[in-house]
Design a protein around this motif. Structure first.
Motif, short mmCIF file in Angstrom:
data_model
loop_
_atom_site.label_atom_id
_atom_site.label_comp_id
_atom_site.label_asym_id
_atom_site.label_seq_id
_atom_site.Cartn_x
_atom_site.Cartn_y
_atom_site.Cartn_z
N ARG A 1 45.36 56.64 -4.50
CA ARG A 1 44.83 57.89 -3.93
C ARG A 1 43.45 58.15 -4.52
NH1 ARG A 1 49.09 61.60 -5.04
NH2 ARG A 1 49.84 61.07 -2.98
N ILE A 2 42.55 58.66 -3.71
CA ILE A 2 41.26 59.10 -4.21
C ILE A 2 41.46 60.52 -4.74
CG2 ILE A 2 38.85 59.60 -3.62
CD1 ILE A 2 39.18 57.54 -1.31
N LYS A 3 41.29 60.69 -6.06
CA LYS A 3 41.55 61.98 -6.71
C LYS A 3 40.34 62.91 -6.62
CE LYS A 3 44.62 63.02 -9.13
NZ LYS A 3 45.76 63.89 -8.89
N THR A 4 39.18 62.41 -6.99
CA THR A 4 37.95 63.20 -6.98
C THR A 4 36.83 62.35 -6.41
OG1 THR A 4 37.24 62.52 -9.19
CG2 THR A 4 38.69 64.45 -9.07
N THR A 5 35.63 62.85 -6.47
CA THR A 5 34.50 62.09 -5.93
C THR A 5 34.18 60.85 -6.75
OG1 THR A 5 32.95 63.47 -7.17
CG2 THR A 5 33.41 64.10 -4.88
N ASP A 6 34.83 60.70 -7.92
CA ASP A 6 34.56 59.50 -8.72
C ASP A 6 35.80 58.94 -9.44
OD1 ASP A 6 34.90 61.46 -10.62
OD2 ASP A 6 33.06 61.01 -11.70
N THR A 7 37.01 59.34 -8.98
CA THR A 7 38.24 58.90 -9.63
C THR A 7 39.29 58.43 -8.62
OG1 THR A 7 37.87 60.53 -11.37
CG2 THR A 7 40.06 59.56 -11.26
N ILE A 8 39.88 57.29 -8.92
CA ILE A 8 40.97 56.72 -8.14
C ILE A 8 42.23 56.76 -9.00
CG2 ILE A 8 41.86 54.58 -7.08
CD1 ILE A 8 39.38 55.69 -5.69
N GLU A 9 43.36 57.13 -8.38
CA GLU A 9 44.63 57.09 -9.09
C GLU A 9 45.51 56.01 -8.47
OE1 GLU A 9 48.25 60.01 -10.50
OE2 GLU A 9 47.25 60.44 -8.60
N LEU A 10 45.89 55.03 -9.29
CA LEU A 10 46.84 54.02 -8.85
C LEU A 10 48.22 54.63 -8.92
CD1 LEU A 10 45.46 50.90 -10.78
CD2 LEU A 10 44.74 51.83 -8.56
N LEU A 11 48.96 54.56 -7.82
CA LEU A 11 50.25 55.25 -7.73
C LEU A 11 51.44 54.35 -8.00
CD1 LEU A 11 49.46 57.35 -4.55
CD2 LEU A 11 49.44 58.12 -6.93
N VAL A 12 51.48 53.19 -7.31
CA VAL A 12 52.66 52.33 -7.45
C VAL A 12 52.33 50.93 -6.93
CG1 VAL A 12 53.64 52.96 -5.20
CG2 VAL A 12 55.16 52.16 -7.00
N PHE A 13 52.90 49.93 -7.60
CA PHE A 13 52.90 48.56 -7.09
C PHE A 13 54.25 48.40 -6.40
CE2 PHE A 13 49.60 48.38 -10.17
CZ PHE A 13 48.73 47.39 -9.73
N TRP A 14 54.23 48.00 -5.14
CA TRP A 14 55.43 48.01 -4.31
C TRP A 14 55.80 46.61 -3.86
CZ3 TRP A 14 59.15 51.28 -3.56
CH2 TRP A 14 60.00 51.12 -2.47
N ASP A 15 57.05 46.23 -4.09
CA ASP A 15 57.57 44.96 -3.59
C ASP A 15 57.78 45.12 -2.09
OD1 ASP A 15 59.14 42.78 -2.79
OD2 ASP A 15 60.19 42.68 -4.71
N ASN A 16 57.02 44.41 -1.30
CA ASN A 16 57.06 44.55 0.16
C ASN A 16 58.39 44.14 0.78
OD1 ASN A 16 54.41 45.54 0.27
ND2 ASN A 16 53.59 43.47 0.25
N ARG A 17 59.23 43.48 0.01
CA ARG A 17 60.53 43.07 0.53
C ARG A 17 61.54 44.22 0.48
NH1 ARG A 17 60.50 38.04 -3.40
NH2 ARG A 17 59.69 39.74 -4.62
N GLN A 18 61.19 45.31 -0.21
CA GLN A 18 62.05 46.49 -0.25
C GLN A 18 61.86 47.32 1.00
OE1 GLN A 18 62.31 48.64 -4.13
NE2 GLN A 18 60.46 47.46 -4.54
N GLY A 19 62.85 48.12 1.31
CA GLY A 19 62.74 49.00 2.46
C GLY A 19 61.73 50.11 2.19
N PRO A 20 60.89 50.41 3.15
CA PRO A 20 59.87 51.44 2.94
C PRO A 20 60.46 52.84 2.77
CG PRO A 20 59.79 50.63 5.21
CD PRO A 20 60.77 49.77 4.44
N ALA A 21 61.70 53.05 3.16
CA ALA A 21 62.33 54.37 3.02
C ALA A 21 62.46 54.75 1.54
CB ALA A 21 63.70 54.37 3.68
N LYS A 22 62.49 53.76 0.65
CA LYS A 22 62.61 54.02 -0.79
C LYS A 22 61.28 54.46 -1.41
CE LYS A 22 66.12 50.48 -1.70
NZ LYS A 22 66.35 49.27 -2.49
N LEU A 23 60.20 54.24 -0.71
CA LEU A 23 58.87 54.51 -1.25
C LEU A 23 58.59 56.00 -1.28
CD1 LEU A 23 56.27 53.21 -2.28
CD2 LEU A 23 55.51 53.03 0.08
N ARG A 24 58.30 56.51 -2.48
CA ARG A 24 57.97 57.93 -2.67
C ARG A 24 56.71 58.05 -3.51
NH1 ARG A 24 61.00 58.47 0.93
NH2 ARG A 24 63.14 59.22 0.88
N PHE A 25 55.89 59.06 -3.20
CA PHE A 25 54.67 59.28 -3.98
C PHE A 25 54.73 60.58 -4.72
CE2 PHE A 25 53.36 56.65 -0.36
CZ PHE A 25 52.93 55.54 -1.05
#
Length: 99
Positions: free
Chosen positions: A75-99
């Motif tokens: 996510r872009i947090k501010t005009t100069d900061t990025i927040e890494l949220l999660v590394f996701w195994d694409n083989r998992q169901g997307p329904a489990k993905l929460r931010f």
């Protein structure tokens, strides 16, 4: 041109280490190094141009495929900061993905 700084969320750090642990247990050191290098490359791209990867209005996050099996959500947090949220195994169901 602004270079963004990166903040790792606790979830991003945990899921990144889980991927590294999996690679170390099930693959070779070569694959582990390749994943680390690719992750650093992707984060460098994000810092230079955070709009480079697809954006979801619903979740307000960007998705970057690091390797075929793993995506990075950020996510872009501010005009100069990025927040890494999660590394996701694409083989998992997307329904489990929460931010």
């Amino acid at each position: 041109m602004t270079t963004y700084s990166v903040i790792w969320s606790p979830t991003a750090r945990l899921t990144y280490y889980k991927v590294l642990e999996y690679l170390l247990e099930n693959w070779t050191f070569k694959e582990l190094e390749a994943f680390i290098d690719r992750t650093e490359e992707v984060i460098s791209h994000i810092c230079g141009n955070p709009l480079l990867y697809p954006y979801s209005i619903e979740s307000d996050v960007h998705k970057c495929v690091v390797v075929k099996q793993v995506s990075l959500f950020y996510r872009i947090k501010t005009t100069d900061t990025i927040e890494l949220l999660v590394f996701w195994d694409n083989r998992q169901g997307p329904a489990k993905l929460r931010f």
